[in-house]
Design a protein around this motif. Structure first.
Motif, mmCIF file in Angstrom:
data_model
loop_
_atom_site.group_PDB
_atom_site.id
_atom_site.type_symbol
_atom_site.label_atom_id
_atom_site.label_comp_id
_atom_site.label_asym_id
_atom_site.label_seq_id
_atom_site.Cartn_x
_atom_site.Cartn_y
_atom_site.Cartn_z
ATOM 1 N N ASP A 44 0.751 -1.321 0.035
ATOM 2 C CA ASP A 44 -0.013 -0.108 0.135
ATOM 3 C C ASP A 44 0.740 1.342 -0.137
ATOM 4 N N GLY A 45 2.074 1.226 -0.791
ATOM 5 C CA GLY A 45 2.777 2.476 -0.752
ATOM 6 C C GLY A 45 3.590 2.681 0.655
ATOM 7 N N ALA A 46 3.380 1.886 1.695
ATOM 8 C CA ALA A 46 4.342 1.991 2.730
ATOM 9 C C ALA A 46 5.382 0.906 3.013
ATOM 10 N N LEU A 47 6.109 1.387 3.734
ATOM 11 C CA LEU A 47 7.423 0.130 3.913
ATOM 12 C C LEU A 47 7.230 -0.630 5.190
ATOM 13 N N TRP A 48 7.172 -1.794 5.161
ATOM 14 C CA TRP A 48 6.834 -2.629 6.327
ATOM 15 C C TRP A 48 7.809 -3.425 6.860
ATOM 16 N N PHE A 49 8.155 -3.436 7.957
ATOM 17 C CA PHE A 49 8.976 -4.634 8.509
ATOM 18 C C PHE A 49 8.726 -5.786 9.062
ATOM 19 N N LYS A 50 9.353 -6.998 8.560
ATOM 20 C CA LYS A 50 8.971 -8.245 9.094
ATOM 21 C C LYS A 50 9.086 -8.447 10.720
ATOM 22 N N ALA A 51 8.500 -7.715 11.616
ATOM 23 C CA ALA A 51 9.014 -7.706 13.129
ATOM 24 C C ALA A 51 8.552 -9.084 13.629
ATOM 25 N N GLY A 52 7.574 -9.780 13.007
ATOM 26 C CA GLY A 52 7.159 -11.005 13.984
ATOM 27 C C GLY A 52 8.123 -12.113 13.466
ATOM 28 N N VAL A 87 4.643 -1.163 10.054
ATOM 29 C CA VAL A 87 4.998 0.080 9.295
ATOM 30 C C VAL A 87 6.176 0.809 9.720
ATOM 31 N N LEU A 88 7.155 0.802 8.943
ATOM 32 C CA LEU A 88 8.341 1.934 9.395
ATOM 33 C C LEU A 88 8.290 3.080 8.651
ATOM 34 N N TRP A 89 7.801 3.059 7.574
ATOM 35 C CA TRP A 89 7.829 4.493 6.660
ATOM 36 C C TRP A 89 6.505 4.805 5.973
ATOM 37 N N LYS A 90 5.793 5.630 6.574
ATOM 38 C CA LYS A 90 4.471 5.935 6.013
ATOM 39 C C LYS A 90 4.141 6.252 4.397
ATOM 40 N N SER A 91 2.921 5.873 4.191
ATOM 41 C CA SER A 91 2.717 6.488 2.486
ATOM 42 C C SER A 91 1.876 7.734 2.722
ATOM 43 N N VAL A 92 0.975 7.738 3.860
ATOM 44 C CA VAL A 92 0.297 8.899 3.784
ATOM 45 C C VAL A 92 0.732 10.202 3.969
ATOM 46 N N VAL A 93 1.756 10.124 4.719
ATOM 47 C CA VAL A 93 2.823 11.164 4.746
ATOM 48 C C VAL A 93 4.447 10.704 4.480
ATOM 49 N N ASP A 94 5.028 11.307 4.114
ATOM 50 C CA ASP A 94 6.408 10.863 3.761
ATOM 51 C C ASP A 94 7.094 11.119 4.786
ATOM 52 N N GLU A 95 6.787 10.310 5.833
ATOM 53 C CA GLU A 95 8.051 10.086 7.089
ATOM 54 C C GLU A 95 7.937 8.703 7.843
ATOM 55 N N ALA A 96 8.781 8.474 8.736
ATOM 56 C CA ALA A 96 9.123 7.474 9.265
ATOM 57 C C ALA A 96 8.058 7.118 10.642
ATOM 58 N N THR A 97 7.751 6.124 10.950
ATOM 59 C CA THR A 97 6.815 5.877 12.172
ATOM 60 C C THR A 97 7.813 5.776 13.328
#
Length: 552
Positions: free
Chosen positions: A284-292, A301-311
Motif C-alpha cells: 500500500d505504498g508504505a514500507l513494512w518491517f517483518k517484525a514477527g 510499518v516503518l515508513w508511512k505512505s500517507v505522509v512521507d515520514e517514518a513511524t
RNA sequence: GCCCCGAUAGCUCAACAGGAUAGAGCAUCUGCCUUCUAAGCAGAGGGUUGCAGGUUCGAGUCCUGCUCGGGGUACCA
C-alpha cells in the motif's frame, strides 16, 4: 578485603548444603535459602527436604534429619541447626557471626554492602524521555525517580552509569506547540484569536509568547511558521524540565535528540541494511518491517505512505543501535506501561540488523492515577489538565515525593491522592526513616560532648548481648542481601521496605536501651552499634536519593 | 475480540524464586515523656488475599474460566 566476611551468610549455608548433597551424590538441585518471616524459625531456613522428598521417595522429616546429622561440626557462624515439621531446616546465626557482621559494617562504612558485580562495566539508563511540549507531570515523576534510583543501585554495585534522556523536537507535537505559542502571541498583540481545542492550553505557553513579544515586538504577527515559536517554546520548556528534575535530585549525563539520527544518516542506514537482509517489503505504498520474523509482535510499518515520514519505530531502532555501538555492557530502558506493545518491535529491528539484544533490559512501570478527594483526574498535557511535578515538589518536598514513588513496586498502579498526600505530610513514612537517622546523629553529638571518641574502634562488641542488639546486627547484615536483590530485580522498593524494618528495629532498641547512660564499656559498644545503623540508613537513603538529616 | 499489568485490613501498600501464624503505615481505641529527639514505643480492634474451579505435602503467589480497573492492540509517540 576479608573475603570470607564479604560472603553472604545465605551463601555460606547454601554452600554447606551443596557439600552435603554432593557427599550423598545428589546433584542438580536448586537450593533455596530464605529468611523466614517468623523469627522463631531462625535467621535462615530451607525447604530442601520438602523438595527432595518425592525424588528420594522418603519422608521430608527423615531427609531433614539426615542432612542435619551429616553436619559433623557446626561451623562457627552458626549456633544452632534444627529440623521442623513438615520438613524445614532452620539455621541460627551465632552471636559471634552477628558481631562479625557489625564489625564489617563499621570497617567498611559507606562501602558496606557494595559488590564488584559491575566493576569496569558501563551501563546506560534511559528514562523520562518526555518531549519538551510542556512541564513534567506527576506521572513523569515516577519514572524520573525510578530511573535515577536504579542508576544509583547500579553505581552502588560498581557500574559506571550514564543517565540519558531521549527526545524528539521535530514531530507533529512540536509543530502544534509552535502554533499554540503563535496563537498566544497574537492574543498578547491584541488580536481576537481563539485557541483551537487540540492545541496546548497550558499557562506556560503564555510565558513563552510573552518572551517572544519582548524580544521581537509585533514583527512576527503574520509569521505563523517562523521557527522561533517552536524554538523558544522548546528552550523554555526544557529549561523548566531540567530545573524540575534537578529539584528532584535527578541529573542527566546526556540528552539525545532524535534529529541527530536523521542528520547523521542513521535512519536511512537502518532502512538500507534492513532491506539488504530482506526484512522489509512494500505494501500500500508504505514500507513494512517483518517484525514477527525476529521476535516482534507482527509486521509493522516503518515508513508511512500517507505522509512521507517514518513511524516512531524506525528512529527508535536507529537510536538503540547507537546505544549498542556506544559499547555498554548493560542497557536499561524505562518506559511507562503504554509502551509495552512497542519495544518488542524495536528489539526485533535490532535483531534483524544482526545484534544480540540480551543485554537490553526493558522495564515497564504502571501509571500514576491522580486522585483528588476520591475523584480521578485524567491527565493530559494538551488540555493542561495535569498536576505538574514541580507543584508536587513545592507542596511535599523532594524527599517525600521520591519516597512516595519508590515505595511501591513498579508493576503496581499508583493511586496518588493529593489531598491525602497533603494531610499525611506530617505522618509520612519517610520521616520515620529520617528520624531514626537524626536520633542517632544526636546521640553521636552528645557522646562527643561527654568526651567520648565516636571513632574508637576498640569497643568490646562482645558486650552486645541483648536480643534487640543482636536483632539489629542481623538486620544490618540483611542490607547486603537486599542490595543484591535490588540489582537483580531492578526494584528499588525492596530497599524502602528494608529501611522501614531497620528503622523500626532501631526505634525499638532506642526505647529499651540507653546508649549513653549505660556502663562505660557497654556504652562504647552500643555507640558503635548505632553508628553502624546510621551508616546503613544513610547509605540506603542515598540510593533512594533522599536526604539523611543530622537533625530534625 | 486479542495482548500486558493489577485487584490483599476502612484507605495506601508489603509479602524476594509456591512455604510455617498474610505484614506495615494512615485512620479508630488504650497506655508510656524529671533520663541520648514522643516525627518515638507498647498494646487492641480490623482479612473467606475480587469470584469459581484446578495443580500439590503446602497457593496471596502457579494453571483455567469469569468480574472489575488501567494500558495497549495505529501509516500517534
Amino acid at each position: 578485603m576479608n573475603k570470607k566476611r564479604s560472603f553472604l551468610d545465605m551463601e555460606k549455608i547454601r554452600n554447606l548444603l551443596y557439600e552435603i548433597l554432593k557427599s550423598k551424590s545428589i546433584d542438580s538441585v536448586d537450593i533455596r535459602v530464605e529468611r523466614p518471616k517468623n523469627p522463631e524459625h531462625g535467621n535462615f531456613s530451607t525447604n530442601l527436604p520438602l523438595l527432595l522428598s518425592k525424588r528420594l521417595k522418603k519422608g521430608p522429616l527423615e531427609i531433614a534429619r539426615e542432612i542435619v546429622s551429616s553436619i559433623d561440626i557446626l561451623p562457627p557462624f552458626l549456633s544452632k541447626v534444627e529440623v521442623q515439621p513438615p520438613g524445614f531446616i532452620n539455621f541460627f546465626l551465632s552471636p559471634r557471626e552477628l558481631r562479625n557482621i557489625l564489625k564489617e559494617a563499621l570497617e567498611k562504612g559507606e562501602d558496606f554492602g557494595k559488590t564488584n558485580i559491575g566493576k569496569s562495566k558501563k551501563a546506560l539508563v534511559e528514562f523520562v524521555s518526555a518531549n519538551p511540549t510542556g512541564p513534567l507531570t506527576v506521572g513523569h515523576g515516577r519514572q524520573a525517580v525510578l530511573g535515577d534510583s536504579i542508576a544509583r543501585i547500579l553505581e552502588f554495585h560498581g557500574y559506571n552509569v550514564e543517565r540519558e534522556y531521549y527526545y524528539n523536537d521535530a514531530g507533529r507535537q512540536m509543530r502544534i506547540l509552535g502554533y499554540s505559542t503563535y496563537v498566544r502571541y497574537r492574543q498578547i498583540l491584541g488580536y481576537n484569536e481563539l485557541m483551537p481545542e487540540d492545541y496546548y492550553q497550558g499557562e506556560y505557553i503564555f510565558d513563552v509568547a510573552k518572551k517572544i513579544f519582548e524580544e521581537y515586538g509585533d514583527s512576527l504577527k503574520d509569521d505563523k511558521e517562523n521557527p522561533v515559536f517552536v524554538e523558544m517554546a522548546e528552550r523554555m520548556v526544557f529549561s523548566e524540565i531540567r530545573n524540575t528534575l534537578k529539584r528532584l535530585g535527578v541529573e542527566f549525563d546526556s540528552f539525545y535528540n532524535e534529529k541527530d539520527l536523521y542528520e547523521k544518516g542513521s535512519v536511512n542506514s537502518v532502512i538500507e541494511r534492513l532491506k539488504e537482509k530482506g526484512a522489509l517489503y512494500e505494501k500500500d505504498g508504505a514500507l513494512w518491517f517483518k517484525a514477527g520474523d525476529y521476535g516482534g509482535t507482527g509486521d509493522k510499518v516503518l515508513w508511512k505512505s500517507v505522509v512521507d515520514e517514518a513511524t516512531y519505530r524506525l528512529p527508535d531502532i536507529a537510536y538503540h543501535e547507537t546505544k549498542i555501538k556506544r559499547g555498554y555492557d548493560l542497557i536499561i530502558d524505562i518506559f511507562g506501561a503504554d509502551h509495552h506493545a512497542t519495544y518488542p518491535d524495536v528489539l526485533a529491528g535490532l535483531r534483524a540488523l544482526g545484534y544480540d539484544t540480551d543485554n537490553i533490559v526493558v522495564l515497564l512501570h504502571q501509571f500514576v492515577t491522580l486522585v483528588e478527594g476520591g475523584r480521578k483526574i485524567k491527565m493530559s498535557t494538551r488540555k493542561a489538565t495535569y498536576v505538574t511535578l514541580s507543584e508536587l515538589i513545592d507542596e511535599l518536598g523532594k524527599d517525600v515525593v521520591r519516597y512516595f514513588f519508590l515505595m511501591r513496586n513498579m508493576n503496581s498502579h499508583l493511586n496518588f491522592d493529593l489531598k491525602l498526600a497533603r494531610t499525611e505530610g506530617e505522618e509520612n513514612p519517610v520521616y520515620y526513616l529520617q528520624y531514626a537517622h537524626a536520633r542517632i546523629a544526636s546521640i553521636l553529638r552528645n557522646a562527643v560532648l561527654r568526651g567520648m571518641d565516636t571513632e574508637d574502634c576498640t569497643a568490646n562488641l562482645d558486650l552486645l548481648n541483648e536480643r534487640e542488639s543482636l536483632k539489629l546486627m542481623d538486620i544490618i547484615g540483611e542490607f547486603k542481601e537486599i542490595m543484591q536483590l535490588c540489582l537483580k530485580s531492578y526494584e528499588p522498593h525492596h530497599l524502602t521496605t528494608y529501611l522501614q524494618k531497620l528503622a523500626t528495629e532501631f526505634h525499638k532498641f532506642y526505647t529499651v536501651h540507653r546508649v549513653l547512660g549505660a556502663e562505660i564499656e557497654l556504652s562504647k559498644a552500643r555507640l558503635q552499634l548505632v553508628k553502624a545503623v546510621k551508616n546503613v540508613l544513610k547509605s540506603g537513603l542515598g540510593i533512594l536519593g533522599i536526604t539523611a538529616p543530622e537533625q530534625m
